[in-house]
Design an enzyme around this catalytic site. Sequence first.
Site, PDB file in Angstrom:
ATOM      1  N   LYS A  73       0.802  -1.234   0.000  1.00 53.00           N
ATOM      2  CA  LYS A  73       0.000   0.000   0.000  1.00 53.00           C
ATOM      3  C   LYS A  73       0.833   1.282   0.000  1.00 53.00           C
ATOM      4  CE  LYS A  73      -4.152  -1.915   2.101  1.00 53.00           C
ATOM      5  NZ  LYS A  73      -5.134  -1.882   3.185  1.00 53.00           N
ATOM      6  N   ASP A 109     -10.150   2.465   1.998  1.00 52.50           N
ATOM      7  CA  ASP A 109     -10.194   1.868   3.344  1.00 52.50           C
ATOM      8  C   ASP A 109     -10.781   2.870   4.337  1.00 52.50           C
ATOM      9  OD1 ASP A 109      -9.068  -0.642   2.807  1.00 52.50           O
ATOM     10  OD2 ASP A 109      -7.024   0.140   2.970  1.00 52.50           O
ATOM     11  N   GLY A 133      -4.380   0.380  18.316  1.00 48.66           N
ATOM     12  CA  GLY A 133      -3.798  -0.105  17.069  1.00 48.66           C
ATOM     13  C   GLY A 133      -3.486   1.041  16.126  1.00 48.66           C
ATOM     14  N   ALA A 134      -2.205   1.157  15.762  1.00 52.24           N
ATOM     15  CA  ALA A 134      -1.764   2.247  14.888  1.00 52.24           C
ATOM     16  C   ALA A 134      -0.961   1.680  13.718  1.00 52.24           C
ATOM     17  CB  ALA A 134      -0.933   3.256  15.682  1.00 52.24           C
TER      18      ALA A 134
END
Length: 280
Positions: A73, A109, A133-134
């Site tokens: 990505k 996304d 969550g990062a």
Amino acid sequence: LPPAFLVGLIGSGIQASRSPALHEAEGAAQGFRYLYRLFDLDVLGGGVESLPRLLELAEALGFAGLNITHPCKQAVLPLLHEVSADARALGAVNTVVLRGGRRIGHNTDHSGFAEGFRRGLPDAAMGEVVQLGAGGAGAAVAHAALTLGTGRLTLLDRDADRAEALAAQLNAHFGAGRARAATDIAAAMRGADGLIHATPTGMAKYPGLPLPEELLHPGLWVAEVVYVPLETALLRAARARGCRVVDGGGMAVFQAVGAFRLFTGAEPDAERMLRHFQRM
Ligand code: NAD
């Protein structure tokens, strides 16, 4: 003949992806000839260095576009002619439109999470939001959360540097003070309106809860990104404590809705795609 679209997904370990079935069923329902192929780096035996060759191949074969997933990505960015402003700000592209020799990058996304969130939790209070969550998904949903109007986003990650880096990136884009990194989960949860969960905890490989259950106070909403399974231990615990919840299915479906729209220029039937996803 009806319109024909050849599209695909480049990534690693994508054999179980639901995207082919989701896209092809919608394509068929729209009366298109629509094929969604997988370029699985694990099967092809390569890494991100194969991206230039795979993009050229897809262009030569007349692909209308590609979805891009882990670990490509970020690596795809320098290979594109244009990148949408939001994908540029995020530093990640999950959808590439191939048209007239040009490669145009987008990120569905974050818009997919936002769409699933609005649908599942309309009128959610957005003053103080905590996100666990990062990583890759975390960056996209944090961007969506601030776009949706979160007053202040507190980020926690087992890898504290990741939370710090994402907070700095978000503050540079959305304005100082909108995001901060933290390490004390109990303190962060006090007074939180909502919790976004963006770690893999709750998947079969990482069972359990990502935070102590007693921190799920009544009145809190919980938004999950894990979608295998759809009903995670976190969502079960949150429901049992009276929290409103949204599962990870919305993000998964609406990123596909956005990609289908970009690939074809046609309007997908989101409700039909949601129903199809729920039957998978
Ligand atoms: P990632 O590895 O890039 O990031 C995960 C992050 O979580 C890492 O930074 C890790 O340090 C952190 N972490 C792990 N366990 C933790 C814990 N217990 N407490 C705090 N931090 C913890 O992974 P990713 O690509 O961001 O994916 C995360 C999850 O999101 C996966 O389950 C994936 O399937 C899901 N996902 C869902 C969608 C969707 O459409 N619903 C899209 C993308 C990813």
